[in-house]
Design a protein around this motif. Structure first.
Motif, PDB file in Angstrom:
ATOM      1  N   ALA A 121       0.825  -1.195   0.000  1.00 47.19           N
ATOM      2  CA  ALA A 121       0.000   0.000   0.000  1.00 47.19           C
ATOM      3  C   ALA A 121       0.866   1.254   0.000  1.00 47.19           C
ATOM      4  O   ALA A 121       1.969   1.264   0.561  1.00 47.19           O
ATOM      5  N   PRO A 122       0.396   2.334  -0.611  1.00 48.64           N
ATOM      6  CA  PRO A 122       1.188   3.574  -0.677  1.00 48.64           C
ATOM      7  C   PRO A 122       1.620   4.102   0.680  1.00 48.64           C
ATOM      8  O   PRO A 122       2.771   4.513   0.850  1.00 48.64           O
ATOM      9  N   VAL A 123       0.732   4.104   1.672  1.00 47.58           N
ATOM     10  CA  VAL A 123       1.093   4.651   2.978  1.00 47.58           C
ATOM     11  C   VAL A 123       2.202   3.826   3.623  1.00 47.58           C
ATOM     12  O   VAL A 123       3.106   4.358   4.283  1.00 47.58           O
ATOM     13  N   VAL A 124       2.167   2.508   3.424  1.00 45.24           N
ATOM     14  CA  VAL A 124       3.207   1.640   3.965  1.00 45.24           C
ATOM     15  C   VAL A 124       4.543   1.947   3.303  1.00 45.24           C
ATOM     16  O   VAL A 124       5.587   2.055   3.964  1.00 45.24           O
ATOM     17  N   GLN A 125       4.524   2.121   1.978  1.00 45.13           N
ATOM     18  CA  GLN A 125       5.758   2.413   1.246  1.00 45.13           C
ATOM     19  C   GLN A 125       6.345   3.768   1.649  1.00 45.13           C
ATOM     20  O   GLN A 125       7.566   3.916   1.754  1.00 45.13           O
ATOM     21  N   VAL A 126       5.490   4.761   1.862  1.00 44.33           N
ATOM     22  CA  VAL A 126       5.970   6.086   2.257  1.00 44.33           C
ATOM     23  C   VAL A 126       6.652   6.022   3.624  1.00 44.33           C
ATOM     24  O   VAL A 126       7.762   6.538   3.811  1.00 44.33           O
ATOM     25  N   ILE A 127       6.006   5.380   4.603  1.00 40.86           N
ATOM     26  CA  ILE A 127       6.591   5.266   5.937  1.00 40.86           C
ATOM     27  C   ILE A 127       7.889   4.467   5.887  1.00 40.86           C
ATOM     28  O   ILE A 127       8.900   4.835   6.508  1.00 40.86           O
ATOM     29  N   ASN A 128       7.881   3.369   5.126  1.00 43.95           N
ATOM     30  CA  ASN A 128       9.104   2.557   5.017  1.00 43.95           C
ATOM     31  C   ASN A 128      10.256   3.383   4.470  1.00 43.95           C
ATOM     32  O   ASN A 128      11.399   3.281   4.940  1.00 43.95           O
ATOM     33  N   ARG A 129       9.975   4.208   3.466  1.00 46.15           N
ATOM     34  CA  ARG A 129      11.041   5.007   2.860  1.00 46.15           C
ATOM     35  C   ARG A 129      11.529   6.107   3.792  1.00 46.15           C
ATOM     36  O   ARG A 129      12.714   6.428   3.830  1.00 46.15           O
ATOM     37  N   ILE A 130      10.617   6.694   4.546  1.00 45.95           N
ATOM     38  CA  ILE A 130      11.017   7.729   5.505  1.00 45.95           C
ATOM     39  C   ILE A 130      11.947   7.137   6.562  1.00 45.95           C
ATOM     40  O   ILE A 130      12.984   7.719   6.901  1.00 45.95           O
ATOM     41  N   VAL A 131      11.597   5.967   7.102  1.00 41.14           N
ATOM     42  CA  VAL A 131      12.428   5.332   8.126  1.00 41.14           C
ATOM     43  C   VAL A 131      13.750   4.861   7.536  1.00 41.14           C
ATOM     44  O   VAL A 131      14.824   5.062   8.125  1.00 41.14           O
ATOM     45  N   THR A 132      13.687   4.256   6.350  1.00 42.62           N
ATOM     46  CA  THR A 132      14.911   3.745   5.717  1.00 42.62           C
ATOM     47  C   THR A 132      15.913   4.858   5.469  1.00 42.62           C
ATOM     48  O   THR A 132      17.100   4.739   5.805  1.00 42.62           O
TER      49      THR A 132
END
Length: 571
Positions: free
Chosen positions: A187-198
């Motif tokens: 999901a887009p929200v999951v990908q956005v959070i993952n990228r912010i943390v990464t």
């Protein structure tokens, strides 16, 4: 300059051709002594491994030794600007897996690569198979990792997921699929959070701030103690972003008014990361702060932290005493926990029962019994400390003294034959004494219990990639003159480069002041003397203030007056 062959057999032949042994090269270069080499060879025969690892060389020494052994030039990566063409030819997955940095493609279509391990025949062969002709340079592993993190930015394609998430939102601004999006890894929200943390982990951020504002969601990283704007998200993304973080941290999604705390774990580039989560309500919506804790980080020696040769002997004498209390003080983010962990490594002994009570356990020690508190489950610092005292401890580390109950139990423990190490929030070392008195601990108990107090701050280091001389302002020269015996011959600052993202600083160093509780200080504590009288006594007894230590670093070209004023001047 060595040019690797175009075919796999040629590569393997080069890797295995006769060459001087690395140990001999290091010995000839004066990097190691004959005794070190003899001892390392003996250990290598028993335990195996490469001689550079057995010797425990730092990255720069190992790179220089390999350069001399293989006659391959060492690449200076401090101000390197890799070509996008070279990076795309190898690709992020292979770059990270093989730990190589493609620098450029020359006129002969040869891809020049930087590696910390030019003797890895399989990696060299795989690279030749991917891009054809390659040239090899040697580089420091940490610098290769830094540039890979910079060039392969996890947020570079975030716009794709941001647009997708906006399309999925309902007109009301609430994520219509918040529940399903929170568990769908694509999901887009999951990908956005993952990228912010990464990207936060890759950028060495200690904290990530996700802030709801009137016209958008601001994301900032705290890097080397300073906040930096990273990305601005549409305001309509706020509810979905906050909900996703709450799901990860197992918080109440419906509750939006009360503060909540939690944590979750993730893996970034193969490194396990613990993420402490805090949410609070603000005028324009909820704000989230994520504290990033790298579980694989290595312990840092007290000298590497910045503790000076003048301070270390007295400090070690305190923490190696059989009983008493040693406090590490400073504001949030001043490195108290790191100092306590380094101290724990100094006192850890198989003949002692060493226990810790922490919130959370950030680093796991072999041979140490560590307890993580859980206030929601009724396990507070005070309750944990009370229980630990029934476990026959010799050394107790209390992560933080927050209340009078914990302070009183810790004081009694230090008076009854235990060594207690702990942290306390206060402005400086002397203020910690008054903080204990303000909590309600009797001065005569404090005077008997506390061996000493170390106050500290973290200062940003001048970036070595862009350091150059400059002329400071008259005001900064006046400030420096108050603590310096003589003005530096050359003033240094960082002008900003790709290595430090334009800040002029890269990494941090600690500055410490050590208050030794001697007989004169005990009398002042019992008499409830003012902080100023205590400070005068400590200075007369040899204590160098944090400000004085910081100005020494300015004189040595390690940091700047601006950074001292920002961080230490109020201490």
């Amino acid at each position: 300059m060595f040019d690797i062959g175009q075919i796999e057999d040629g590569v393997r032949a080069w890797v295995t051709e006769p060459r001087p042994m690395l140990g001999e090269v290091l010995l000839t270069s004066g990097i190691i002594s004959p005794d070190q080499l003899t001892d390392a060879l003996a250990r290598q025969r028993i335990d195996g491994g490469r001689i550079g690892q057995v010797l425990g060389l730092d990255e720069a020494q190992l790179a220089q030794g390999l350069s001399s052994q293989l006659r391959i030039r060492v690449a200076d990566l401090r101000a390197a600007e890799p070509q996008r063409t070279a990076l795309d030819l190898v690709g992020e997955e292979m770059c990270r897996r093989l730990r190589v940095l493609p620098l450029r493609v020359d006129d002969e279509k040869r891809v020049w690569l930087v590696t910390s391990d030019p003797l890895d025949a399989d990696a060299i062969s795989e690279l030749v198979g991917r891009v054809g002709r390659i040239g090899v340079l040697i580089g420091v592993a940490s610098e290769i990792d830094r540039l890979l993190d910079r060039e392969f930015d996890a947020l570079s394609d975030a716009d794709i997921y941001i647009r997708a998430l906006e399309l999925a939102d309902s007109p009301s601004g609430e994520g219509s699929e918040t529940g399903s999006l929170a568990v769908d890894e694509n999901a887009p929200v999951v990908q956005v959070i993952n990228r912010i943390v990464t990207q936060g982990v890759r950028d060495r951020a200690s904290d990530i701030h996700i802030e709801s504002q009137e016209h958008g969601i601001r994301v900032r990283y705290r890097i080397d103690g300073a906040l930096t704007d990273i990305i601005q998200l549409p305001v309509r993304m706020g509810p979905a972003i906050i909900s996703r973080v709450k799901v990860l941290a197992e918080l109440n999604i419906v509750e939006r008014r009360r503060p909540q705390d939690g944590q979750f774990s993730t893996v970034v580039d193969g490194r396990p990361i613990d993420v402490r989560t805090s949410t609070v309500a603000t005028v324009h919506g909820e704000k989230v702060v994520l504290r990033l804790l790298d579980k694989q980080r290595s312990l840092v020696d007290l000298r590497q932290l910045g503790m000076t040769a003048e301070v270390i002997p007295d400090y070690l004498a305190m923490v190696q005493a059989p009983l008493g209390m040693v406090l590490c003080t400073g504001p949030t983010g001043s490195g108290k926990t790191t100092t306590l962990y380094s101290t724990l490594a100094e006192v850890n002994d198989p003949q002692k029962n060493v226990v810790t009570i922490e919130d959370p356990v950030e680093y796991q020690f072999d041979g140490v019994n560590q307890m993580q508190i859980s206030e929601s489950g009724g396990l507070t610092f005070a309750a944990g400390l009370r229980g630990m005292l029934r476990q026959d401890p010799d050394v107790i580390l209390v992560g933080e003294i927050r209340d009078i109950e914990t302070a009183r139990i810790a004081t009694q423990a230090s008076l009854t034959g235990h060594l207690v190490l702990s942290s306390l929030h206060s402005v400086d070392a002397v203020s910690a004494i008054h903080r204990f008195i303000d909590m309600g601990i009797e001065p005569f108990l404090i005077a008997s219990a506390i061996n000493g107090v170390v106050g500290q701050r973290l200062l940003r280091r001048i970036c070595s990639g862009c350091a150059e001389p400059y002329r400071p302002s008259d005001e900064h020269r006046r400030i420096a003159a108050l603590s310096m015996a003589a003005e530096p011959q050359e003033w240094i600052h960082g002008v900003g480069c790709s290595r430090c993202s334009g800040s002029g600083y890269y990494g941090r160093v600690g500055v410490y002041e050590l208050l030794v509780v001697d007989d004169g200080m005990r009398e002042l504590i019992v008499d409830r003397s003012t902080a100023e009288l205590m400070r005068r006594h400590a200075t007369a007894a040899g204590m160098i203030s944090m400000h004085g230590q910081a100005m020494r670093l300015v004189g040595g070209g390690v940091t700047t007056v601006e950074e001292v004023v920002r961080t230490v001047a109020a201490a």
